[in-house]
Design an enzyme around this catalytic site. Structure first.
Site, PDB file in Angstrom:
ATOM      1  N   ILE A 100       0.332  -1.599  -0.060  1.00 39.14           N
ATOM      2  CA  ILE A 100      -0.095   0.004   0.131  1.00 39.14           C
ATOM      3  C   ILE A 100       1.185   1.154  -0.121  1.00 39.14           C
ATOM      4  CG2 ILE A 100      -1.752   1.185   1.765  1.00 39.14           C
ATOM      5  CD1 ILE A 100      -2.762  -1.427   2.092  1.00 39.14           C
ATOM      6  N   HIS A 117      -6.273  -4.701 -10.726  1.00 32.20           N
ATOM      7  CA  HIS A 117      -7.162  -5.451  -9.281  1.00 32.20           C
ATOM      8  C   HIS A 117      -7.891  -6.487 -10.348  1.00 32.20           C
ATOM      9  CE1 HIS A 117      -8.092  -5.428  -5.455  1.00 32.20           C
ATOM     10  NE2 HIS A 117      -9.171  -5.728  -5.608  1.00 32.20           N
TER      11      HIS A 117
HETATM   12  C1  GAR Z   1      -2.861 -10.421 -10.422  1.00 29.09           C
HETATM   13  O1  GAR Z   1      -3.679 -11.334 -10.626  1.00 29.09           O
HETATM   14  C2  GAR Z   1      -3.023  -8.605  -9.617  1.00 29.09           C
HETATM   15  O2  GAR Z   1      -4.004  -8.529 -10.400  1.00 29.09           O
HETATM   16  C3  GAR Z   1      -3.131  -8.998  -8.268  1.00 29.09           C
HETATM   17  O3  GAR Z   1      -1.599  -9.606  -8.413  1.00 29.09           O
HETATM   18  C4  GAR Z   1      -1.807 -10.829  -9.486  1.00 29.09           C
HETATM   19  C5  GAR Z   1      -0.172 -10.217  -9.687  1.00 29.09           C
HETATM   20  O4  GAR Z   1       0.445 -11.353 -10.723  1.00 29.09           O
HETATM   21  N1  GAR Z   1      -3.010  -7.338  -7.554  1.00 29.09           N
HETATM   22  C6  GAR Z   1      -3.359  -7.539  -6.990  1.00 29.09           C
HETATM   23  O5  GAR Z   1      -3.951  -8.181  -5.959  1.00 29.09           O
HETATM   24  C7  GAR Z   1      -2.813  -5.753  -5.927  1.00 29.09           C
HETATM   25  N2  GAR Z   1      -3.496  -5.736  -5.095  1.00 29.09           N
HETATM   26  P1  GAR Z   1       1.883 -11.180 -11.984  1.00 29.09           P
HETATM   27  O6  GAR Z   1       2.854 -10.916 -11.043  1.00 29.09           O
HETATM   28  O7  GAR Z   1       2.015 -12.578 -12.504  1.00 29.09           O
HETATM   29  O8  GAR Z   1       1.217 -10.118 -12.799  1.00 29.09           O
END
Ligand code: GAR
Length: 199
Positions: A100, A117
């Site tokens: 955050i 998100h």
């Molecule tokens: C994704 O699903 C993104 O939307 C989420 O984490 C994952 C990261 O995947 N983000 C959150 O939850 C933010 N609050 P990645 O590292 O493979 O892009």
């Protein structure tokens, strides 16, 4: 050249989707924009290695090395500015960045800070979005690309994707279905911003 800095914490598949889109669509000559650096708050983020293999500058600013959120964010802001290198403030893309940010960091990058998100905002802000969507009996789930404000997972919606929640889904299967759509909508949202001159 307009700099783009991507912040990650883990696998970095959204970062990879953004990098691929920038390469394949030639954002450099089309929009005068280049992905200048990938910064992680965790040294073990798998996405860092992938970015290095692509020849992209990477940096780790480990949140654990700082006594509080404000000092971490201040170091992060300095790293972002130095990666960008140019006079213009960079576009900062949160791609699975699981910290955050303080109001100070958000204000410094106002209008240029974007997040993806894994829910259909304004539903399910915060963590464990897929578990909560299944528990709530949602028939549909999805992802949102939005501007970042000082309030967690709030801010103008730029793009959304919708997927069905299937009867046998668990959080993992739903997450995979949603993630695949994030890889489409995040580059699309950034492309639109670049086309519009970031306004
Ligand atoms: C994704 O699903 C993104 O939307 C989420 O984490 C994952 C990261 O995947 N983000 C959150 O939850 C933010 N609050 P990645 O590292 O493979 O892009």
């Amino acid at each position: 050249m307009k700099s783009i800095v991507i912040l990650i914490s883990g696998g970095g598949s959204n970062m990879a989707a953004l990098v691929r889109a920038a390469q394949q669509e030639d954002w450099a000559s089309r929009y005068g924009a280049a992905i200048a650096a990938v910064i992680s708050n965790r040294a073990d983020a798998a996405g860092l290695r992938w970015a290095q293999e692509q020849g992209i500058a990477t940096q780790t600013i480990a949140h654990k090395d700082f006594p509080d959120r404000a000092q971490f964010d201040s170091a992060l802001a300095q790293a972002v500015a130095s990666c960008a290198g140019g006079a213009e403030p960079p576009l900062v893309l949160l791609a699975g960045f699981m910290r955050i940010l303080t109001p100070g960091f958000v204000q410094t990058h106002a209008g240029r800070l974007i997040n993806v998100h894994p829910s259909l905002l304004p539903a399910f802000t915060g963590l464990h979005t897929h578990e909560r969507a299944i528990a709530a009996g949602c028939r549909f789930a999805g992802a949102t690309v939005h501007r970042v404000t000082e309030v967690l997972d709030e801010g103008a919606i730029l793009e959304q994707s919708v997927v069905p929640v299937l009867p046998d889904d668990d959080a993992q299967s739903l997450a995979a279905r949603v993630l695949a759509t994030e890889h489409l909508i995040y580059p699309r949202a950034v492309r639109r911003l670049l086309k519009a001159g970031l306004n």
